[in-house]
Write an enzyme that holds these catalytic residues in place. Structure first.
Site, PDB file in Angstrom:
ATOM      1  N   HIS A  20       0.824  -1.220   0.000  1.00 44.02           N
ATOM      2  CA  HIS A  20       0.000   0.000   0.000  1.00 44.02           C
ATOM      3  C   HIS A  20       0.850   1.259   0.000  1.00 44.02           C
ATOM      4  CE1 HIS A  20       0.206   0.927   4.396  1.00 44.02           C
ATOM      5  NE2 HIS A  20       0.213  -0.380   4.569  1.00 44.02           N
ATOM      6  N   GLU A  31      -5.224   2.045   2.929  1.00 50.17           N
ATOM      7  CA  GLU A  31      -5.113   0.784   3.685  1.00 50.17           C
ATOM      8  C   GLU A  31      -5.248   1.035   5.175  1.00 50.17           C
ATOM      9  OE1 GLU A  31      -3.404  -2.478   5.999  1.00 50.17           O
ATOM     10  OE2 GLU A  31      -2.690  -0.437   5.951  1.00 50.17           O
ATOM     11  N   GLU A  32      -4.582   2.073   5.649  1.00 48.51           N
ATOM     12  CA  GLU A  32      -4.519   2.301   7.094  1.00 48.51           C
ATOM     13  C   GLU A  32      -5.870   2.681   7.696  1.00 48.51           C
ATOM     14  OE1 GLU A  32      -2.117   1.390   8.726  1.00 48.51           O
ATOM     15  OE2 GLU A  32      -0.264   1.600   7.592  1.00 48.51           O
ATOM     16  N   ASP A  69       3.219  -6.434   3.448  1.00 48.86           N
ATOM     17  CA  ASP A  69       2.901  -5.318   4.353  1.00 48.86           C
ATOM     18  C   ASP A  69       3.413  -5.579   5.765  1.00 48.86           C
ATOM     19  OD1 ASP A  69       1.903  -2.951   5.319  1.00 48.86           O
ATOM     20  OD2 ASP A  69      -0.164  -3.653   5.495  1.00 48.86           O
ATOM     21  N   HIS A  77       4.055   2.850  12.543  1.00 47.94           N
ATOM     22  CA  HIS A  77       3.135   3.971  12.819  1.00 47.94           C
ATOM     23  C   HIS A  77       3.752   5.035  13.727  1.00 47.94           C
ATOM     24  CE1 HIS A  77      -0.699   1.365  11.920  1.00 47.94           C
ATOM     25  NE2 HIS A  77       0.202   1.315  10.952  1.00 47.94           N
TER      26      HIS A  77
END
Ligand SMILES: *[C@@H]1O[C@H](CO)[C@@H](O)[C@H](O)[C@H]1NC(C)=O
Ligand SMILES: *[C@@H]1O[C@H](CO)[C@@H](O)[C@H](O)[C@H]1NC(C)=O
Ligand SMILES: *[C@@H]1O[C@H](CO)[C@@H](O)[C@H](O)[C@H]1NC(C)=O
Length: 469
Positions: free
Chosen positions: A286, A332-333, A360, A430
């Site tokens: 992604h 995606e997130e 991923d 993240h």
């Protein structure tokens, strides 16, 4: 990588895999799969040679560096993400691939200005990041006494103490699928017992005072309260203070808001198959990321090796029977939005999807290929992965994963994901720490070689991978 993984995991590892097991016993053994796949030994060597030792050495790393150094992070709805899509569209076109964009509406959440401060028993600023989809606080913030708990179970037990409080979750990290439930559902669970905000200990096994953001979900019909993550260090600090019966007061200020959905695109690049152009091997990562760090690891690397795989095949003048399609997902997130829309749009052609692949979980040293499919398909893949012997990656594992390919796998399409030496993945995940510094050019070459060999060979075999009947 977002948190729906753990739901997928439950579904796949229970009903889904047992379905495959039951259905595959009556499958005829494929006629000499080993011999057919073995004929690709030379071509696999050429791909590996080019990617790891030849002219393409370090290329996927350099491409990732150029991309993330130029664009930076790319959160859903941001101008950066728009720029990133244009960048990749142009770059892959210039590389000589067939490229197009497919429109997707994606969430547009912005964090705004935000801060958290412990006021009692002493003043200390708390490193924090609001969680995706969180509401903001009033401009003056929310100031309240803190209740620290270690689990949902403890929150239930101490429900009467939660009213009017900021609930701090200090859950220990066990594994991502399990621990991420606190980030995903902590706010609504706390709101049910009257909390005014939540602070979630970051979902990571290792911390140098780094907050790790991510998506969270409000439960329907439950009051929406502001929610942010704080560092492991500060969560533990407040836990110790609470154990000593100290009164803790925190002020949380968040300017977060959700704007109308934004226009975006899945970016699709292809090498068309010469014999069955309508049949597809899909490989993906992604393009969107969180709005911190550079999104190099999550998931710039996965996107780049998917592009690189096509480049390698093209550079060698190869063209498989079926179409190789690299898809760089958007949104995606925020719940796999790009992947879901793609599935809904293309599922009418599901019988033409041979294999779906997603990377991923980082592009560190590859350890093996995770694969989910019928026993008959597994027999084929066991031969395919042997072609990676020159880079010492010959392990075919179980349980493929990937937010964006999940729906295909659930509907019976064989799926594969890259398993890398990912023990450090959640250190950076993240957070501001997700930068190019985490990436290694040689590791990316190995990942690219694996990705390219698997995709090319499966796309070129006489038959599609056998599915459950
Ligand atoms: C690839 O990167 C490695 C490590 O940084 C370096 O030693 C090597 O010379 C590079 N190769 C090329 C072709 O740039
Ligand atoms: C489904 O496949 C057919 C035949 O290749 C193609 O013409 C059509 O555009 C495909 N539909 C979608 C939604 O991709
Ligand atoms: C594979 O393993 C062998 C033996 O340990 C080693 O010599 C070789 O360098 C490895 N190849 C790669 C590409 O890592």
């Amino acid at each position: 990588l977002l948190f729906y993984l753990f739901i997928q995991h439950l579904i796949i590892s229970s009903s889904y895999t047992s379905l495959y097991k039951k259905s595959s016993t009556n499958k005829n053994p494929a006629p000499d799969v080993a011999a057919e796949v073995g004929r690709y030994e030379d071509v696999a060597k050429r791909i590996i040679e080019l990617a790891v030792f030849g002219a393409a050495q370090n290329r996927s790393y350099r491409r990732l560096a150029d991309f993330t150094d130029t664009i930076g992070n790319r959160v859903s709805g941001s101008q950066n993400l728009e720029m990133a899509i244009k960048y990749m569209y142009n770059a892959m076109k210039q590389d000589g691939l067939d490229v197009h964009l497919e429109p997707v509406k994606i969430p547009h959440w912005v964090r705004g200005k935000e801060s958290a401060e412990m006021i009692k028993p002493r003043t200390k600023s708390l490193a924090m990041l609001g969680l995706g989809s969180s509401v903001g606080t009033p401009p003056e913030g929310v100031e309240a006494e803190v209740l620290v708990v270690q689990s949902f179970e403890e929150l239930k037990r101490r429900a009467s103490e939660a009213t009017g409080r900021i609930v701090v979750f200090n859950q220990p990290f066990t594994n991502y699928p399990e621990t991420v439930a606190y980030r995903g559902f902590g706010a609504s669970e706390a709101a049910k017992v009257g909390a005014v905000a939540t602070l979630i200990r970051s979902v990571t096994p290792f911390s140098i005072n780094s907050p790790h953001t991510g998506w969270q979900t409000y439960e329907e019909g439950v009051k929406r309260i502001p929610t942010a993550c704080i560092t492991v260090e500060d969560a533990e600090l407040m836990w110790r203070l609470a154990q000593n019966k100290q009164k803790i007061v925190v002020r949380l200020v968040m300017g977060a808001q959700t704007l109308p959905d934004a226009d975006s695109f899945n970016t699709v690049a292809e090498i068309r198959g010469w014999q069955h152009p309508e049949q597809v091997v899909l490989l993906s990562g992604h393009l969107d990321s969180w709005d911190v760090g550079q999104g190099a690891m999550d998931d710039g690397g996965g996107a780049m090796i998917s592009w690189e795989a096509l480049s390698l095949i093209k550079d060698l003048g190869l063209r498989p029977r079926r179409t190789l399609r690299a898809v760089l997902w958007t949104g995606e997130e925020q719940g796999g939005v790009g992947g879901q829309q793609y599935f809904n749009l293309h599922k009418e052609n599901i019988s033409n999807f041979d294999l779906v692949m997603e990377s991923d979980l980082g592009t560190f040293t590859p350890m093996g290929l995770q694969f989910l499919g019928s026993d008959a398909a597994r027999k084929v893949m066991e031969e395919v992965i042997k072609l990676l012997a020159p880079i010492n990656v010959t392990k075919l594992e179980t349980d493929a994963e990937g937010t964006d390919i999940f729906l295909w796998m659930q509907a019976g399409v064989p799926g594969a994901s890259l398993h890398v030496a990912d023990s450090r993945y959640f250190w950076f995940h993240h957070s501001e720490g997700d930068t190019m510094t985490v990436q290694d050019p040689h590791d990316m070459d190995l990942c690219s070689a694996l990705w390219a060999v698997v995709a090319y060979v499966v796309a070129d075999l006489e038959d599609m991978l056998p599915r459950r009947p």
